[in-house]
Design a protein around this motif. Sequence first.
Motif: not given
Length: 108
Positions: A16-20
């Motif tokens: 998972i990304t930080v944005d997600e």
Amino acid sequence: MKATSDRDKMTQASGITVDESTKILNVEDVNNKEELAKKFDHLFEANDPKKGGSLYLQSKVIRARERIEMHWAQEKLKAEQAAEAEQATPAEKTQQSEPPSENSNKPQ
């Protein structure tokens, strides 16, 4: 480029990304730890399977928090490295930037 590489490694490790993560936890500022804690607690409780919630969504909430915590750790490490670089004496900075001389590899 190394920072992008580190970020990609953490994204691959966590999935998972930080944005997600910020979207899942519905937080504006990734560094607002108080807001993150409140949102996490609310979403974790709201998705508790024992209370009719979704284990899948609860696990997404957990992964989102973990990914943001990984981001914090990376930022802390960067800050510590920058502070160490600033504290280095001018002689140490020169040694770090100069390649080793040919004579430094010969036994004496």
